[in-house]
Design a protein around this motif. Structure first.
Motif, PDB file in Angstrom:
ATOM      1  N   VAL A 250       0.867  -1.172   0.000  1.00 45.13           N
ATOM      2  CA  VAL A 250       0.000   0.000   0.000  1.00 45.13           C
ATOM      3  C   VAL A 250       0.906   1.225   0.000  1.00 45.13           C
ATOM      4  O   VAL A 250       1.852   1.314   0.792  1.00 45.13           O
ATOM      5  CB  VAL A 250      -0.932   0.007   1.220  1.00 45.13           C
ATOM      6  CG1 VAL A 250      -1.724   1.312   1.288  1.00 45.13           C
ATOM      7  CG2 VAL A 250      -1.876  -1.186   1.169  1.00 45.13           C
ATOM      8  N   PHE A 251       0.636   2.170  -0.908  1.00 48.60           N
ATOM      9  CA  PHE A 251       1.537   3.308  -1.044  1.00 48.60           C
ATOM     10  C   PHE A 251       0.756   4.594  -1.302  1.00 48.60           C
ATOM     11  O   PHE A 251      -0.409   4.572  -1.733  1.00 48.60           O
ATOM     12  CB  PHE A 251       2.542   3.066  -2.187  1.00 48.60           C
ATOM     13  CG  PHE A 251       1.922   2.874  -3.547  1.00 48.60           C
ATOM     14  CD1 PHE A 251       1.738   3.952  -4.416  1.00 48.60           C
ATOM     15  CD2 PHE A 251       1.518   1.609  -3.984  1.00 48.60           C
ATOM     16  CE1 PHE A 251       1.174   3.778  -5.667  1.00 48.60           C
ATOM     17  CE2 PHE A 251       0.956   1.424  -5.241  1.00 48.60           C
ATOM     18  CZ  PHE A 251       0.777   2.509  -6.087  1.00 48.60           C
ATOM     19  N   SER A 252       1.408   5.702  -1.026  1.00 54.54           N
ATOM     20  CA  SER A 252       0.872   7.022  -1.361  1.00 54.54           C
ATOM     21  C   SER A 252       1.722   7.613  -2.475  1.00 54.54           C
ATOM     22  O   SER A 252       2.886   7.243  -2.646  1.00 54.54           O
ATOM     23  CB  SER A 252       0.884   7.944  -0.140  1.00 54.54           C
ATOM     24  OG  SER A 252       2.208   8.113   0.338  1.00 54.54           O
ATOM     25  N   MET A 281      -2.913   0.470  -3.921  1.00 49.97           N
ATOM     26  CA  MET A 281      -2.452  -0.865  -3.566  1.00 49.97           C
ATOM     27  C   MET A 281      -1.886  -1.538  -4.807  1.00 49.97           C
ATOM     28  O   MET A 281      -2.457  -1.416  -5.898  1.00 49.97           O
ATOM     29  CB  MET A 281      -3.605  -1.701  -3.000  1.00 49.97           C
ATOM     30  CG  MET A 281      -3.246  -3.122  -2.632  1.00 49.97           C
ATOM     31  SD  MET A 281      -4.672  -4.043  -1.976  1.00 49.97           S
ATOM     32  CE  MET A 281      -4.842  -3.267  -0.358  1.00 49.97           C
ATOM     33  N   ALA A 282      -0.765  -2.224  -4.644  1.00 50.28           N
ATOM     34  CA  ALA A 282      -0.172  -2.989  -5.737  1.00 50.28           C
ATOM     35  C   ALA A 282       0.109  -4.398  -5.257  1.00 50.28           C
ATOM     36  O   ALA A 282       0.373  -4.631  -4.069  1.00 50.28           O
ATOM     37  CB  ALA A 282       1.125  -2.328  -6.219  1.00 50.28           C
ATOM     38  N   GLY A 283       0.042  -5.346  -6.169  1.00 45.86           N
ATOM     39  CA  GLY A 283       0.295  -6.733  -5.816  1.00 45.86           C
ATOM     40  C   GLY A 283       1.010  -7.459  -6.929  1.00 45.86           C
ATOM     41  O   GLY A 283       0.976  -7.043  -8.094  1.00 45.86           O
ATOM     42  N   GLY A 284       1.646  -8.544  -6.566  1.00 47.58           N
ATOM     43  CA  GLY A 284       2.343  -9.350  -7.560  1.00 47.58           C
ATOM     44  C   GLY A 284       3.034 -10.525  -6.910  1.00 47.58           C
ATOM     45  O   GLY A 284       2.848 -10.813  -5.720  1.00 47.58           O
ATOM     46  N   HIS A 285       3.833 -11.208  -7.692  1.00 50.91           N
ATOM     47  CA  HIS A 285       4.597 -12.343  -7.170  1.00 50.91           C
ATOM     48  C   HIS A 285       5.896 -12.453  -7.950  1.00 50.91           C
ATOM     49  O   HIS A 285       6.079 -11.817  -8.998  1.00 50.91           O
ATOM     50  CB  HIS A 285       3.796 -13.643  -7.258  1.00 50.91           C
ATOM     51  CG  HIS A 285       3.384 -14.023  -8.646  1.00 50.91           C
ATOM     52  ND1 HIS A 285       4.212 -14.702  -9.524  1.00 50.91           N
ATOM     53  CD2 HIS A 285       2.223 -13.825  -9.323  1.00 50.91           C
ATOM     54  CE1 HIS A 285       3.587 -14.905 -10.663  1.00 50.91           C
ATOM     55  NE2 HIS A 285       2.373 -14.373 -10.580  1.00 50.91           N
ATOM     56  N   SER A 286       6.803 -13.259  -7.414  1.00 54.37           N
ATOM     57  CA  SER A 286       8.098 -13.433  -8.049  1.00 54.37           C
ATOM     58  C   SER A 286       7.956 -14.171  -9.371  1.00 54.37           C
ATOM     59  O   SER A 286       7.000 -14.936  -9.577  1.00 54.37           O
ATOM     60  CB  SER A 286       9.033 -14.213  -7.121  1.00 54.37           C
ATOM     61  OG  SER A 286       9.170 -13.570  -5.875  1.00 54.37           O
ATOM     62  N   MET A 299       8.712 -11.550   3.432  1.00 55.12           N
ATOM     63  CA  MET A 299       8.673 -10.708   2.240  1.00 55.12           C
ATOM     64  C   MET A 299       9.909 -10.952   1.372  1.00 55.12           C
ATOM     65  O   MET A 299      10.984 -11.265   1.886  1.00 55.12           O
ATOM     66  CB  MET A 299       8.620  -9.229   2.624  1.00 55.12           C
ATOM     67  CG  MET A 299       7.307  -8.762   3.196  1.00 55.12           C
ATOM     68  SD  MET A 299       5.930  -8.768   2.009  1.00 55.12           S
ATOM     69  CE  MET A 299       6.415  -7.494   0.852  1.00 55.12           C
ATOM     70  N   ASP A 300       9.730 -10.812   0.076  1.00 56.30           N
ATOM     71  CA  ASP A 300      10.847 -10.755  -0.870  1.00 56.30           C
ATOM     72  C   ASP A 300      11.222  -9.281  -1.007  1.00 56.30           C
ATOM     73  O   ASP A 300      10.554  -8.526  -1.716  1.00 56.30           O
ATOM     74  CB  ASP A 300      10.437 -11.346  -2.208  1.00 56.30           C
ATOM     75  CG  ASP A 300      11.555 -11.331  -3.239  1.00 56.30           C
ATOM     76  OD1 ASP A 300      12.550 -10.618  -3.020  1.00 56.30           O
ATOM     77  OD2 ASP A 300      11.423 -12.010  -4.275  1.00 56.30           O
ATOM     78  N   LYS A 323       5.540   6.513  -1.892  1.00 55.46           N
ATOM     79  CA  LYS A 323       6.069   6.071  -0.608  1.00 55.46           C
ATOM     80  C   LYS A 323       5.283   4.858  -0.129  1.00 55.46           C
ATOM     81  O   LYS A 323       4.050   4.927  -0.003  1.00 55.46           O
ATOM     82  CB  LYS A 323       5.964   7.192   0.425  1.00 55.46           C
ATOM     83  CG  LYS A 323       6.490   6.809   1.804  1.00 55.46           C
ATOM     84  CD  LYS A 323       6.340   7.958   2.784  1.00 55.46           C
ATOM     85  CE  LYS A 323       6.861   7.558   4.167  1.00 55.46           C
ATOM     86  NZ  LYS A 323       6.711   8.686   5.141  1.00 55.46           N
ATOM     87  N   VAL A 324       5.970   3.757   0.127  1.00 58.43           N
ATOM     88  CA  VAL A 324       5.313   2.561   0.645  1.00 58.43           C
ATOM     89  C   VAL A 324       4.927   2.796   2.098  1.00 58.43           C
ATOM     90  O   VAL A 324       5.745   3.204   2.933  1.00 58.43           O
ATOM     91  CB  VAL A 324       6.229   1.332   0.523  1.00 58.43           C
ATOM     92  CG1 VAL A 324       5.581   0.117   1.202  1.00 58.43           C
ATOM     93  CG2 VAL A 324       6.509   1.025  -0.939  1.00 58.43           C
ATOM     94  N   MET A 325       3.665   2.527   2.407  1.00 60.60           N
ATOM     95  CA  MET A 325       3.147   2.745   3.748  1.00 60.60           C
ATOM     96  C   MET A 325       3.099   1.443   4.548  1.00 60.60           C
ATOM     97  O   MET A 325       3.342   1.437   5.744  1.00 60.60           O
ATOM     98  CB  MET A 325       1.756   3.368   3.666  1.00 60.60           C
ATOM     99  CG  MET A 325       1.750   4.688   2.906  1.00 60.60           C
ATOM    100  SD  MET A 325       0.080   5.309   2.546  1.00 60.60           S
ATOM    101  CE  MET A 325      -0.527   5.633   4.189  1.00 60.60           C
ATOM    102  N   ARG A 326       2.733   0.356   3.888  1.00 62.25           N
ATOM    103  CA  ARG A 326       2.757  -0.950   4.543  1.00 62.25           C
ATOM    104  C   ARG A 326       2.813  -2.031   3.471  1.00 62.25           C
ATOM    105  O   ARG A 326       2.504  -1.788   2.301  1.00 62.25           O
ATOM    106  CB  ARG A 326       1.562  -1.149   5.461  1.00 62.25           C
ATOM    107  CG  ARG A 326       0.205  -1.080   4.809  1.00 62.25           C
ATOM    108  CD  ARG A 326      -0.895  -1.153   5.858  1.00 62.25           C
ATOM    109  NE  ARG A 326      -2.224  -1.214   5.295  1.00 62.25           N
ATOM    110  CZ  ARG A 326      -2.930  -0.158   4.918  1.00 62.25           C
ATOM    111  NH1 ARG A 326      -2.413   1.055   5.050  1.00 62.25           N
ATOM    112  NH2 ARG A 326      -4.140  -0.299   4.420  1.00 62.25           N
ATOM    113  N   GLU A 327       3.197  -3.229   3.892  1.00 60.56           N
ATOM    114  CA  GLU A 327       3.352  -4.338   2.968  1.00 60.56           C
ATOM    115  C   GLU A 327       3.115  -5.646   3.715  1.00 60.56           C
ATOM    116  O   GLU A 327       3.279  -5.710   4.934  1.00 60.56           O
ATOM    117  CB  GLU A 327       4.753  -4.322   2.345  1.00 60.56           C
ATOM    118  CG  GLU A 327       5.870  -4.417   3.367  1.00 60.56           C
ATOM    119  CD  GLU A 327       7.253  -4.225   2.763  1.00 60.56           C
ATOM    120  OE1 GLU A 327       7.344  -3.750   1.625  1.00 60.56           O
ATOM    121  OE2 GLU A 327       8.243  -4.559   3.455  1.00 60.56           O
TER     122      GLU A 327
END
Length: 407
Positions: A250-252, A281-286, A299-300, A323-327
């Motif tokens: 989650v980022f601003s 919000m952004a999402g993904g995987h390796s 986390m990776d 800016k990333v706020m949480r992950e």
């Protein structure tokens, strides 16, 4: 079982239905059983961690869409949308139940090649036939509607803003549990550790809990999410479901967008959406996406810098300064066979019922799947929506039900 949690023994030694796992699917099944007029049996829900700290339900991005490639998945989401939008009516007009609404910023699939564009066109035909409002957009139309996108590499977009977007899944989850308890469903903080079958091997007769109790059961429902294969093995069954990591940030933005961001499925494999008024919000995987340990939520740390941030900043240049706020990390209950749910009875162990392998679209499917499972447990058939295409026997027949719209 979390050793810090106190194990609770059930109040009885026999139940008509034992549900293994009390997160979204277990809660849905339990509630719909209580809402089925002809079901009057006893229900036990066994949840290994009632804090739900690490379950897939708690880590979900909580969205719903109708943009699937198979009609049955579209129909399932349509019932889910109706259930969410009319929650008090579905829950007996209970005045305590909140009125919810899907936040319809929509889903936007972006194709950067002709082959994927053709898939979007085919999918839209399926969706339109089922009544979904999906629109195909040229790069110019995308840019007109959402000027912040870079569409230089885009061939086609697929957008639906009707009953597609964010919803408050935790509110539904909480009310399913609250009402089902009030109607007599028993929840215990415990863990099923073994199962015993009859001499013929055609039924599960008992389950043994971590606290030592041996519970007789009429029917057993596997609702254990990413741990589904472990639960099935207790009955001597192998299913192709494994936990796979999915990462969320989650980022601003230093310069917020001037309109809501649809859940954008980028060709890079990254997805992003509006989260709050000025957060995203952004999402993904390796790129390498292996099965992981059930308790691995690390986390990776390189994935954001090397893949996710570059992808979203390329697609939306305003996201170069964020800016990333949480992950956090969550697990998909990933069906390696065909990325679709495995539900219904086993072929020979007649009272072992699957509700597994949703591969990332379980929350939005929970209302229809819980309703259908309750119907099967009560009547031995589906009375509302035919869910037999998802039955376990397709795995034995090597007949995958292929879903092309997986995120």
């Amino acid at each position: 079982m979390n050793p810090l949690l106190k194990q609770q023994p059930p109040t009885k030694d026999r139940y008509d239905v034992v549900i293994v796992g009390g997160a979204m699917m277990g809660a849905s099944t339990a509630w719909f059983l209580t809402d089925t007029p002809d079901f009057d049996g006893s229900v036990l829900v066994v949840e290994r961690d009632p804090s739900y700290e690490f379950c897939s339900t708690a880590h979900s991005n909580s969205c719903i869409r109708q943009q699937f490639s198979t009609e049955i998945n579209v129909r399932i989401s349509q019932f889910g949308a109706d259930f969410i939008n009319n929650l008090p009516r579905h829950m007996g007009n209970d005045p305590r139940v909140p009125q919810l609404r899907i936040q319809n910023y929509g889903y936007l699939y972006l194709a950067d090649n002709d082959a994927f564009a053709d898939i979007l066109r085919d999918n839209q035909k399926v969706q339109h036939a089922a009544g979904a409002g999906t629109r195909l957009l040229s790069p110019e139309q995308i840019k007109e509607a959402y000027p912040f996108y870079n569409v230089d590499d885009v061939v086609l977009g697929s957008l639906n803003t009707v009953d597609e977007g964010y919803w408050d899944s935790i509110a539904v989850f909480d009310w399913w549990r609250r009402q089902s308890r009030e109607r007599g469903v028993e929840y215990v903080a415990n863990e099923v550790v073994t199962m015993a079958k009859n001499a013929a091997g055609t039924r599960v007769e008992t389950v043994t809990l971590a606290s030592g109790e041996v519970i007789s059961c009429g029917q057993v429902v596997n609702c254990s999410g990413p741990r589904a294969a472990r639960t099935s093995r207790m009955a001597g069954i192998d299913i192709p479901v494994e936990p796979r990591k999915r990462y969320t940030w989650v980022f601003s933005a230093e310069k917020p967008l001037d309109r809501e961001l649809p859940l954008t499925v980028d060709p890079s494999g990254v997805h992003m959406r509006q989260d709050g008024k000025t957060t995203y919000m952004a999402g993904g995987h390796s790129e390498v996406d292996p099965a992981v340990d059930y308790d691995d939520f690390n986390m990776d740390l390189s994935l954001w810098e090397n893949h996710v941030w570059p992808a979203i900043a390329t697609r939306i240049p305003q996201f170069e300064a964020i800016k990333v706020m949480r992950e956090w990390t969550g697990h998909y209950a990933y069906n390696t066979f065909d990325h679709n749910a495995i539900i219904g009875p086993h072929d020979t162990i007649e009272n072992f019922i699957f509700l597994n392998g949703f591969s990332g679209h379980g929350l939005q499917q929970a209302p229809a799947m819980g309703r259908g499972t309750a119907e099967w447990l009560t009547y031995g058939e589906y009375r509302s929506l035919d869910l037999t295409p998802f039955h376990y026997d397709r795995i034995l027949r090597n007949a995958p039900l292929v879903e092309k719209a997986i995120i």
